[in-house]
Design a protein around this motif. Structure first.
Motif, PDB file in Angstrom:
ATOM      1  N   ALA A  34       0.882  -1.231  -0.179  1.00  0.00           N
ATOM      2  CA  ALA A  34      -0.071  -0.014  -0.175  1.00  0.00           C
ATOM      3  C   ALA A  34       0.837   1.300  -0.024  1.00  0.00           C
ATOM      4  N   ALA A  37       2.388   1.883  -3.238  1.00  0.00           N
ATOM      5  CA  ALA A  37       1.432   2.447  -4.256  1.00  0.00           C
ATOM      6  C   ALA A  37       0.985   3.620  -3.958  1.00  0.00           C
ATOM      7  N   GLY A  62      -3.531   1.346  -7.589  1.00  0.00           N
ATOM      8  CA  GLY A  62      -4.462   0.264  -8.016  1.00  0.00           C
ATOM      9  C   GLY A  62      -3.358  -0.504  -9.106  1.00  0.00           C
ATOM     10  N   ILE A  63      -3.971  -1.702  -9.399  1.00  0.00           N
ATOM     11  CA  ILE A  63      -3.474  -2.325 -10.411  1.00  0.00           C
ATOM     12  C   ILE A  63      -4.226  -2.293 -11.618  1.00  0.00           C
ATOM     13  N   SER A  78       6.602  -4.740 -10.146  1.00  0.00           N
ATOM     14  CA  SER A  78       6.761  -3.601 -11.059  1.00  0.00           C
ATOM     15  C   SER A  78       7.755  -2.615 -10.262  1.00  0.00           C
ATOM     16  N   GLY A  93       9.074  -3.011  -1.055  1.00  0.00           N
ATOM     17  CA  GLY A  93       8.846  -4.229  -1.831  1.00  0.00           C
ATOM     18  C   GLY A  93       9.893  -4.217  -3.195  1.00  0.00           C
ATOM     19  N   PHE A  94      10.558  -5.444  -3.394  1.00  0.00           N
ATOM     20  CA  PHE A  94      11.039  -5.407  -4.697  1.00  0.00           C
ATOM     21  C   PHE A  94      11.407  -6.902  -5.224  1.00  0.00           C
ATOM     22  N   ALA A  98       5.627 -11.445  -2.338  1.00  0.00           N
ATOM     23  CA  ALA A  98       4.822 -11.307  -1.151  1.00  0.00           C
ATOM     24  C   ALA A  98       3.469 -12.000  -1.608  1.00  0.00           C
ATOM     25  N   ALA A 100       2.381 -13.954  -4.071  1.00  0.00           N
ATOM     26  CA  ALA A 100       2.440 -15.221  -4.587  1.00  0.00           C
ATOM     27  C   ALA A 100       2.513 -16.122  -3.129  1.00  0.00           C
ATOM     28  N   THR A 142      -6.508  -0.418  -3.633  1.00  0.00           N
ATOM     29  CA  THR A 142      -6.520  -1.793  -3.734  1.00  0.00           C
ATOM     30  C   THR A 142      -6.862  -2.525  -2.392  1.00  0.00           C
TER      31      THR A 142
HETATM   32  P1  ADP Z   1       6.722  -6.498  -4.754  1.00  0.00           P
HETATM   33  O1  ADP Z   1       6.078  -5.704  -3.806  1.00  0.00           O
HETATM   34  O2  ADP Z   1       8.266  -7.089  -4.150  1.00  0.00           O
HETATM   35  O3  ADP Z   1       6.750  -5.770  -5.931  1.00  0.00           O
HETATM   36  P2  ADP Z   1       4.439  -8.429  -4.316  1.00  0.00           P
HETATM   37  O4  ADP Z   1       4.116  -9.667  -4.647  1.00  0.00           O
HETATM   38  O5  ADP Z   1       4.312  -7.719  -2.869  1.00  0.00           O
HETATM   39  O6  ADP Z   1       5.776  -7.942  -4.881  1.00  0.00           O
HETATM   40  O7  ADP Z   1       3.541  -7.452  -5.311  1.00  0.00           O
HETATM   41  C1  ADP Z   1       3.438  -7.611  -6.550  1.00  0.00           C
HETATM   42  C2  ADP Z   1       2.861  -6.490  -7.613  1.00  0.00           C
HETATM   43  O8  ADP Z   1       1.880  -6.299  -7.319  1.00  0.00           O
HETATM   44  C3  ADP Z   1       3.545  -5.216  -7.178  1.00  0.00           C
HETATM   45  O9  ADP Z   1       5.042  -5.098  -7.819  1.00  0.00           O
HETATM   46  C4  ADP Z   1       2.817  -4.072  -7.517  1.00  0.00           C
HETATM   47  O10 ADP Z   1       2.918  -3.762  -8.792  1.00  0.00           O
HETATM   48  C5  ADP Z   1       1.290  -4.906  -7.569  1.00  0.00           C
HETATM   49  N1  ADP Z   1       0.801  -4.443  -6.082  1.00  0.00           N
HETATM   50  C6  ADP Z   1       0.464  -5.199  -5.056  1.00  0.00           C
HETATM   51  N2  ADP Z   1       0.029  -4.819  -4.200  1.00  0.00           N
HETATM   52  C7  ADP Z   1      -0.494  -3.542  -4.523  1.00  0.00           C
HETATM   53  C8  ADP Z   1      -1.298  -2.443  -4.044  1.00  0.00           C
HETATM   54  N3  ADP Z   1      -1.846  -2.476  -2.858  1.00  0.00           N
HETATM   55  N4  ADP Z   1      -1.363  -1.292  -4.804  1.00  0.00           N
HETATM   56  C9  ADP Z   1      -1.025  -1.230  -6.088  1.00  0.00           C
HETATM   57  N5  ADP Z   1      -0.147  -2.290  -6.570  1.00  0.00           N
HETATM   58  C10 ADP Z   1      -0.007  -3.384  -5.955  1.00  0.00           C
END
Ligand code: ADP
Ligand code: MG
Length: 567
Positions: A34, A37, A62-63, A78, A93-94, A98, A100, A142
């Motif tokens: 969050a 994002a 959002g996604i 992303s 995150g990177f 998470a 998955a 989200t």
């Molecule tokens: P990471 O955070 O390491 O990229 P995650 O598995 O936590 O990996 O999330 C995967 C992808 O999903 C993120 O890179 C992001 O693009 C998208 N995502 C996850 N949660 C959100 C959110 N709350 N808002 C927007 N995009 C999200």
């Protein structure tokens, strides 16, 4: 067994285990997403300590519909494209693990919509497989709903602690993120009860008030940044009168990431050198910022540890900033420069406080009382007090040095447990009920310990979400500050791990007795010492305190004779 490649779902569950250890790990990953994002508000709802449900809703970017299924693929992110990107991570995150991981060990529903989409997307997964994928209405942002965590990993489920422990972990986590991101509005509900909310004003101090209460926050001062070069240190630290029984109240953030770092914790503690009572720890919220390429965040799957390129420089920056703040902001006359303790001339001396009364004839050869248990004490004659800490007494075998605090702890402890079974603990009602603000963690602790606290003589009632009214406390604790006594006891209980129902009364009594017992450094009259020794003689285990430390040491006559060359 022959070597075999693990089936995909087994491998997925194993990998998930590294990221998702317990319900609070889910909360952590979803909050981090969050924040990444760009959310301004993050709402967290938890049921049954997170086993039944964790729901995190944000108003972030959002996604896009087309990317939603990808978000749940392992190593899909992303936030990172090349290995080089790893050297300057600016998001929480990177690793792309998470979502998955969570999907592999729970039932997950994700609802999301970006600003330029007309309708949102809903994706539902079970055991990592999509079971539903459709359009739906959703405000921008989200929402992730995680249900029945570990329903398909019985081994993990078995290791989960009680609901209250899991709740405590979640409280710790949410309040930490609220401190690290004071411009975001966080709200946390447990079982539909709002337990925490941060105002999102951008001021860390406002969050501290919500987390620790106003009284505690008022004893905290802003760190005057005295960082080194590109290392900046900010945050708030407690004045030396604000201390705690454990190090859990030292919170560290590195570039907005809550980390556990032994070294930096030590740096904070060293800055308080000579300012705190022994075995007490400061309360501090320390934020370190430095260029992303100076810190490696890719050390651990949970990202809760970091490595610094120049650890010593960071250590020094933290220690100096905290120390400088303490010296300039707090009125502490005894403050001493680093590394210098008491000089020999200043060291509190060993002195005889009481004159030695003349020995009574025949008393030293008095035999032990018949029928006394093996651990029982012989009759002791009090001679005096040493260093306001030890009672010197004479017994048949020689000299006894008795730790007044430990001895009193033992006496109180046995009286208390005896009284508790007879339901006649003496309590003292306060003239006015005292309202005490609790941190979410302390409030959780109180819930667990409410009954034993009542039995012990604490009359506490809820009064609002974070405040309780203290109406009465056990008589032996009335000499202390009632509020600090209650808070201190809760903190110490929290540090002790999950109790077994049977040991709760004894553990609470031991902690309370430590607070009620006479302290080292307190001058006792001859009568007080005699009364204490007489009480100690009546206990079942006079030779150890409730925590197992000795209450006394003996110097035998034989030893003295040898040392003086008489024997
Ligand atoms: P990471 O955070 O390491 O990229 P995650 O598995 O936590 O990996 O999330 C995967 C992808 O999903 C993120 O890179 C992001 O693009 C998208 N995502 C996850 N949660 C959100 C959110 N709350 N808002 C927007 N995009 C999200
Ligand atoms: Mg993430």
């Amino acid at each position: 067994m022959p070597i075999r490649v693990l089936p995909q779902d087994v491998a997925a569950k194993i990998a998930a285990g590294e990221v998702i250890e317990r319900p609070s790990s889910v909360v952590k990953e979803l909050i981090e997403n969050a924040i990444d994002a760009g959310a301004t508000a993050v709402d967290i709802r938890v049921c049954r300590g997170g086993r039944q449900l964790v729901r995190v809703a944000d108003d972030g970017c959002g996604i896009p519909a087309a990317e939603v299924p990808l978000a749940f693929a392992r190593h899909a992110t992303s936030k990172l494209r090349t290995v080089d990107d790893l050297t300057h991570i600016t998001t929480l995150g990177f690793r792309g693990e998470a979502l998955a991981s969570i999907a592999a060990v729970a039932r997950v529903t994700l609802l999301t919509r970006t600003a330029d989409e007309e309708s949102g997307t809903r994706l539902q997964l079970e055991g990592g497989h999509v079971v539903r994928h459709e359009r739906c209405g959703h405000p921008q942002g989200t929402t992730v709903i995680v249900e029945d965590l570990f329903y398909n990993v019985p081994a993990r489920l078995k290791f989960l602690r009680s609901e209250s422990t899991e709740r405590r972990h979640i409280d710790d986590l949410v309040t930490r993120y609220a401190m690290a991101y004071p411009h975001l509005r966080f709200s946390l509900h447990h079982d539909d009860r709002l337990v925490f909310r941060s105002p999102g004003s951008g001021a860390l101090y406002d969050v501290l008030i919500e987390v620790y209460g106003l009284e505690t926050a008022q004893l905290m001062v802003a760190i005057g940044d005295d960082g080194e070069g590109h290392i900046r240190v900010s945050g708030y630290i407690g004045l030396p009168e604000l201390h705690r029984a454990n190090r859990q109240h030292i919170t560290l953030f590195v570039n907005g990431r809550w980390v556990r770092d032994r070294g930096l914790t030590t740096a904070v503690e060293q800055a308080y050198h000579t300012l705190l009572p022994v075995r007490r720890h400061p309360l501090a919220v320390v934020q370190v910022s430095l260029p992303p390429d100076e810190v490696d965040v890719n050390v651990h799957p949970t990202k809760s540890e970091v490595k610094f390129r120049q650890h010593n420089a960071v250590f020094r920056a933290v220690q100096r900033s905290v120390r400088a703040t303490l010296l300039t902001r707090s009125p502490i006359p005894e403050a001493r420069p680093m590394g210098q303790g008491w000089s020999e001339a200043e060291r509190p001396g060993v002195e005889w406080v009481e004159p030695l009364p003349p020995p009574t004839a025949g008393q030293t050869s008095q035999p032990e009382l018949p029928g006394a248990s093996p651990g029982a004490l012989p009759p002791l004659r009090v001679l005096g007090q040493l260093a306001q800490t030890y009672i010197i007494a004479e017994g048949p075998e020689g000299m006894y040095l008795i730790d007044q605090h430990a001895a009193h702890e033992r006496v109180l402890y046995e009286k208390l447990l005896a009284h508790q079974t007879m339901a006649e603990v003496q309590i003292q009602h306060l003239l006015e009920p005292l309202s005490v603000e609790l941190t979410p963690a302390q409030a959780e602790e109180l819930e667990t310990w409410l009954e034993p606290l009542h039995r012990l003589g604490f009359k506490v009632e809820p009064f609002g979400s974070h405040t309780v009214l203290l109406r009465a406390l056990p008589t032996f604790l009335t000499h202390a500050d009632a509020r600090q006594t209650l808070l201190g006891i809760l903190d110490e209980l929290a540090a002790g791990g999950e109790p077994l129902a049977d040991e709760m009364d004894a553990r609470l009594a031991a902690i309370a007795c430590k607070r009620g017992a006479v302290k080292a450094g307190q001058t006792l009259s001859q009568e007080e010492m005699q009364a204490l020794i007489a009480d100690l003689e009546r206990t079942a285990s006079p030779r150890t305190c409730p925590h197992g430390r000795p209450t006394m040491i003996t110097l035998s006559r034989t030893w003295m004779e040898r040392e003086f060359g008489r024997g």
